[in-house]
Design a protein around this motif. Structure first.
Motif: not given
Length: 311
Positions: A24, A134, A151-153, A162, A166-168, A183-184
């Protein structure tokens, strides 16, 4: 008219994830389409290595691996290995560190994790980056019962694109049919093109409607028109053919009674964020309308439903 202002700076949630795919990104996917990442490698994954022999001339030297060395190292900068990777279409990551002879940059076919590279110990004295894609940002919608994406950012998905993987997750759980996690996914044809948002873990691509911010719904609230009743909302409301104002979830309204008493009306999340209820502010207190309440009036005899105070 706003009694409570919702900030565009969302509370960002960081999730602990164990992704069994490309390592990641540790930061944002920058305009150069590279991100910080912990990269490891094996010899057959190295395109070429540029080193400086501190015991020799000190100039950069290149050793080929499975790729070809660049023709000119005159302007090579060990503090910034990125341009050399950008200029090689086969390069998708690099590692900058030192061995016993001096600084080196290893340019890789791909960024491996520790397990894939059979590494025994983590690298603590190296820096690495990998190519990244992205996804488009989300469109922020205001509202006290509006469900957003967290989101995990490091930043948020409304002001910053993102990075891939990246998961939201939604900030509330009150709308059926919406994904619980997304997920992106990078564009497989060209990493510099927009990626797509997919359901996690199924991988099904999501529609614009599924990605849109959405409100937790309160039942439509009927307010009977009367001589002492005046309703002011952020959007104009008129009395319908049945003699009622109808207030909906997304409305921001004030009920004015007798020209003196002003009562804000708001649809808000319940404490567990699994639904929403109508709230009114009256005499300094927060009063929650019963879930079955569909009517509110200055003269409560016009409605049969009761209200209960939220202690």
């Amino acid at each position: 008219m706003k009694w409570i202002t919702t900030s565009v700076q969302l509370s960002i949630l960081f999730f602990s994830l164990a992704l069994a795919e490309t390592p990641s990104c540790q930061g944002l996917c920058r305009d150069s389409h590279f991100c910080d990442s912990s990269c490891y490698t094996t010899p057959d994954n190295v395109l070429f290595t540029v080193t400086v022999d501190r015991f020799g001339s000190g100039g950069p030297k290149c050793t080929s691996g499975v790729g070809t060395c660049p023709g000119d190292l005159t302007d090579f900068d060990f503090e910034n290995c990125l341009p050399a990777c950008q200029n090689d279409t086969a390069c998708n990551a690099y590692i900058r560190d030192e061995d016993f002879t001096g600084p080196r940059c290893r340019f890789l076919l791909k960024c491996m994790d520790m397990e894939e590279a059979n590494a025994i110990t983590p690298c603590v004295d190296c820096e690495s980056e990998r190519k990244c894609g992205s996804c488009p940002t989300f469109e922020y919608k205001d509202g006290l019962s509006m469900v957003h994406w967290a989101c995990e950012m490091e930043d948020n998905g409304y002001t910053t694109r993102p990075a891939e993987e990246t998961r939201c997750r939604p900030t509330a759980r009150c709308a059926e049919g919406k994904p619980e996690s997304i997920r992106c996914k990078a564009n497989p044809e060209n990493i510099e093109l927009d990626g797509t948002w997919v359901d996690y873990p199924s991988g099904v691509e999501l529609s614009e409607e599924e990605l849109a911010d959405y409100p937790c719904e309160c039942p439509d609230l009927r307010i009977p028109a009367d001589d002492d009743t005046f309703l002011v909302c952020d959007t104009q409301h008129s009395v319908n053919e049945n003699g009622n104002y109808i207030v909906k979830t997304v409305d921001d309204c004030e009920l004015i009674c007798g020209g003196e008493v002003t009562i804000p009306i708001e649809c808000r999340f319940n404490p567990s964020r699994t639904g929403a209820s109508w709230h009114i502010i009256y005499d300094g207190g927060d009063i929650v309308l019963d879930e079955e309440t569909t009517c509110l009036a200055c003269n409560l005899s016009n409605c049969n439903n009761e209200i209960i105070e939220n202690n």
